[in-house]
Design a protein around this motif. Structure first.
Motif, PDB file in Angstrom:
ATOM      1  N   UNK A   1      24.783  24.956 -48.287  1.00 56.00           N
ATOM      2  CA  UNK A   1      24.182  26.155 -47.700  1.00 56.00           C
ATOM      3  C   UNK A   1      24.863  26.504 -46.383  1.00 56.00           C
ATOM      4  N   UNK A   2      25.147  25.491 -45.560  1.00 59.04           N
ATOM      5  CA  UNK A   2      25.838  25.724 -44.294  1.00 59.04           C
ATOM      6  C   UNK A   2      27.239  26.278 -44.539  1.00 59.04           C
ATOM      7  N   UNK A   3      27.905  25.764 -45.568  1.00 58.26           N
ATOM      8  CA  UNK A   3      29.248  26.250 -45.897  1.00 58.26           C
ATOM      9  C   UNK A   3      29.215  27.716 -46.332  1.00 58.26           C
ATOM     10  N   UNK A   4      28.204  28.085 -47.083  1.00 59.22           N
ATOM     11  CA  UNK A   4      28.095  29.463 -47.575  1.00 59.22           C
ATOM     12  C   UNK A   4      27.669  30.439 -46.481  1.00 59.22           C
ATOM     13  N   UNK A   5      26.796  29.998 -45.573  1.00 58.91           N
ATOM     14  CA  UNK A   5      26.167  30.927 -44.619  1.00 58.91           C
ATOM     15  C   UNK A   5      26.764  30.899 -43.219  1.00 58.91           C
ATOM     16  N   UNK A   6      27.232  29.746 -42.744  1.00 62.35           N
ATOM     17  CA  UNK A   6      27.650  29.592 -41.352  1.00 62.35           C
ATOM     18  C   UNK A   6      29.166  29.737 -41.238  1.00 62.35           C
ATOM     19  N   UNK A   7      29.680  30.833 -40.687  1.00 62.22           N
ATOM     20  CA  UNK A   7      31.132  31.052 -40.626  1.00 62.22           C
ATOM     21  C   UNK A   7      31.898  29.923 -39.936  1.00 62.22           C
ATOM     22  N   UNK A   8      31.336  29.381 -38.854  1.00 69.06           N
ATOM     23  CA  UNK A   8      32.013  28.304 -38.133  1.00 69.06           C
ATOM     24  C   UNK A   8      32.187  27.083 -39.025  1.00 69.06           C
ATOM     25  N   UNK A   9      31.149  26.668 -39.730  1.00 72.86           N
ATOM     26  CA  UNK A   9      31.208  25.481 -40.582  1.00 72.86           C
ATOM     27  C   UNK A   9      32.146  25.725 -41.764  1.00 72.86           C
ATOM     28  N   UNK A  10      32.107  26.926 -42.315  1.00 68.97           N
ATOM     29  CA  UNK A  10      32.994  27.243 -43.437  1.00 68.97           C
ATOM     30  C   UNK A  10      34.461  27.154 -43.014  1.00 68.97           C
ATOM     31  N   UNK A  11      34.787  27.691 -41.839  1.00 65.88           N
ATOM     32  CA  UNK A  11      36.158  27.617 -41.343  1.00 65.88           C
ATOM     33  C   UNK A  11      36.583  26.171 -41.122  1.00 65.88           C
ATOM     34  N   UNK A  12      35.687  25.365 -40.547  1.00 62.02           N
ATOM     35  CA  UNK A  12      35.962  23.952 -40.282  1.00 62.02           C
ATOM     36  C   UNK A  12      36.243  23.199 -41.582  1.00 62.02           C
ATOM     37  N   UNK A  13      35.385  23.373 -42.582  1.00 61.00           N
ATOM     38  CA  UNK A  13      35.549  22.669 -43.860  1.00 61.00           C
ATOM     39  C   UNK A  13      36.805  23.151 -44.596  1.00 61.00           C
ATOM     40  N   UNK A  14      37.070  24.452 -44.570  1.00 65.82           N
ATOM     41  CA  UNK A  14      38.273  24.981 -45.217  1.00 65.82           C
ATOM     42  C   UNK A  14      39.543  24.383 -44.616  1.00 65.82           C
ATOM     43  N   UNK A  15      39.558  24.243 -43.294  1.00 68.88           N
ATOM     44  CA  UNK A  15      40.735  23.666 -42.642  1.00 68.88           C
ATOM     45  C   UNK A  15      40.910  22.196 -43.001  1.00 68.88           C
ATOM     46  N   UNK A  16      39.800  21.480 -43.127  1.00 71.25           N
ATOM     47  CA  UNK A  16      39.900  20.070 -43.522  1.00 71.25           C
ATOM     48  C   UNK A  16      40.370  19.956 -44.966  1.00 71.25           C
TER      49      UNK A  16
END
Length: 354
Positions: free
Chosen positions: A225-240
């Motif tokens: 849910x955080x990955x789908x909704x929170x832009x900061x977390x999505x960017x962080x996970x995508x970079x990892x």
């Protein structure tokens, strides 16, 4: 008053990551921007944040457009200043068409970030998922410090990566180490710390600690849910995910075998597998970058060529590490030339390295 109440504040990504680990560093920087922005607004200051980013994910690298759009409310205000370094300059500006597209992309994100809808999304999702983020932060920080505080970690790191050899390259604005040798992490500058891990095909500085943090947190639905909704977390996970796509466990084992420390190697590989498992589960991919057609294809096409360079490098390092005392100076110079050539090639092939 002399600057019309305009103040520029520098954000340092590199040392934050080396000292505290990637997860803790990114969350601390996000929180710092939010608090600085509120302070500037309260004191009627026109704030400009300068992001001291490098090319590597551990130094704040990654797609700039998404990074800008994920900034906290009030931290951009139609101004976004950042450093461009190393291979990033060539990758983004070496071709006129790519350079124009990159500048337009960052400019568009800088303007869009201040839109009420974007600010609202960033603020509300940060508040919604911050408790989760703090739990990830605590577990990841503990895991990261456990690795760094292992006895004789720094000499081991210098042995299993081309740290010493990287310091001989005529690149960078500062020496790789403070003083004559890296006896502790305090002696070591951040860029060679991150650069050396990428050369060993491990990219540890980008992800270490996150896998353990997710395992302890355990709530995959909330992470998704955080990955789908929170832009900061999505960017962080995508970079990892991008960093993991550029790792290679088979080649990494060859590097870590140079150090003869099974305990440290086990920590690295256990965390690598945990992080890969959780990141893929959060994103919903079966393999890294599965849904990112352009980037995923580019990485998969480049990796086999980089693999050949990495294998040549680690074999040369093994010869130098094992036979340095008996090796003739002429032979040592030949191996050193080979290692430095492969360092340049691996960096160019992997991208996001320094």
């Amino acid at each position: 008053a002399q600057t019309n109440r305009r103040m520029e504040v520098m954000l340092g990504y590199s040392d934050s990551s080396k000292d505290a680990g990637p997860t803790t560093a990114m969350l601390a920087l996000h929180s710092a921007q939010e608090r600085i922005a509120k302070w500037a607004e309260k004191n009627d200051i026109d704030l400009v944040l300068m992001h001291g980013r490098g090319g590597a994910v551990g130094r704040g690298g990654g797609p700039a457009n998404k990074a800008v759009l994920a900034q906290p409310k009030g931290s951009v205000n139609c101004f976004f200043k950042l450093t461009e370094q190393g291979e990033v300059i060539f990758a983004r500006y070496g071709n006129r068409t790519l350079a124009q597209r990159h500048v337009e992309s960052v400019a568009a994100a800088t303007l869009l970030q201040s839109a009420p809808s974007v600010e609202k999304t960033n603020t509300e999702t940060t508040q919604k998922f911050w408790d989760m983020a703090e739990k990830l932060n605590a577990a990841s920080h503990e895991r990261y410090l456990d690795l760094l505080n292992t006895e004789d970690f720094t000499p081991w790191f210098s042995t299993v990566t081309p740290l010493t050899e990287v310091g001989l390259l005529p690149i960078g604005s500062r020496p790789a180490k403070r003083g004559l040798g890296a006896k502790s992490l305090d002696d070591l500058r951040t860029i060679p710390w991150i650069f050396s891990w990428s050369q060993a095909r491990i990219n540890l500085a980008a992800w270490y600690g996150l896998g353990t943090a997710c395992e302890q947190f355990g709530d995959l639905d909330q992470l998704k849910a955080a990955y789908q909704e929170w832009p900061f977390f999505r960017t962080f996970i995508d970079n990892i995910e991008m960093s993991i796509a550029k790792t290679d466990q088979r080649i990494a084992k060859m590097y870590l075998h140079l150090g003869d420390r099974e305990d440290l190697s086990e920590k690295v590989f256990t965390e690598m597998q945990l992080t890969r498992k959780w990141v893929l589960a959060i994103v919903g991919d079966e393999w890294p970058l599965q849904r990112r057609r352009v980037l995923g294809c580019a990485v998969r096409v480049r990796n086999p060529y980089v693999d050949a360079l990495s294998i040549a490098q680690v074999r040369a390092l093994r010869e130098v590490r094992m036979n340095q005392d008996e090796m003739a100076e002429e032979k040592k110079a030949e191996y050193m030339s080979l290692i430095l050539s492969t360092v340049t090639g691996v960096s160019a092939g992997l991208q996001n390295t320094g």
